[in-house]
Structures are given as C-alpha cells and as structure tokens.
Scaffold this motif. Structure first.
Motif: not given
Length: 61
Positions: A21-23, A28-30, A35-36
């Motif tokens: 959800x945040x992603x 963004x890259x961070x 997430x990954x």
C-alpha cells in the motif's frame, strides 16, 4: 496449524500488505526497495519452513 503460527503468518502478511500500500501511494525507489525486501523475507521464511502458510483462510478486508 497452531494458533501462534497463524498469528505469525497474519503479522507477516499484514506487513507485506502495508508495504505494498505504501508503495502504491508513493511509488519511489525507496518504497520499492522496502517492498522487494519484505517480499524476499516473506518468500524465504515460507521456503525454509520458518513460517507456516495456511491452506485456507477467510479474509474480511
């Protein structure tokens, strides 16, 4: 599946969902890296047997 194992799985699944959800809210890259990393940790725990995943469950979301 024991009650504590189910709670552990639920907590890890909730953490993964929150990262996703945040992603999606702020791609963004961070956020993507976080997430990954969370996905890798979840997959490694499941693969190594450190986390049980229920064969069926009911979601109320």
């Amino acid at each position: 599946m024991s009650k504590s194992a189910r709670y552990e799985w639920r907590d890890q699944h909730a953490a993964l969902t929150e990262r996703m959800k945040g992603f999606l809210q702020d791609p963004n890259p961070e956020q993507l890296e976080a997430l990954v990393a969370t996905m890798h940790a979840y997959a490694n725990a499941a693969r190594s047997g450190n986390m049980e995943i229920p064969t069926r469950w009911t979601s109320y979301n």
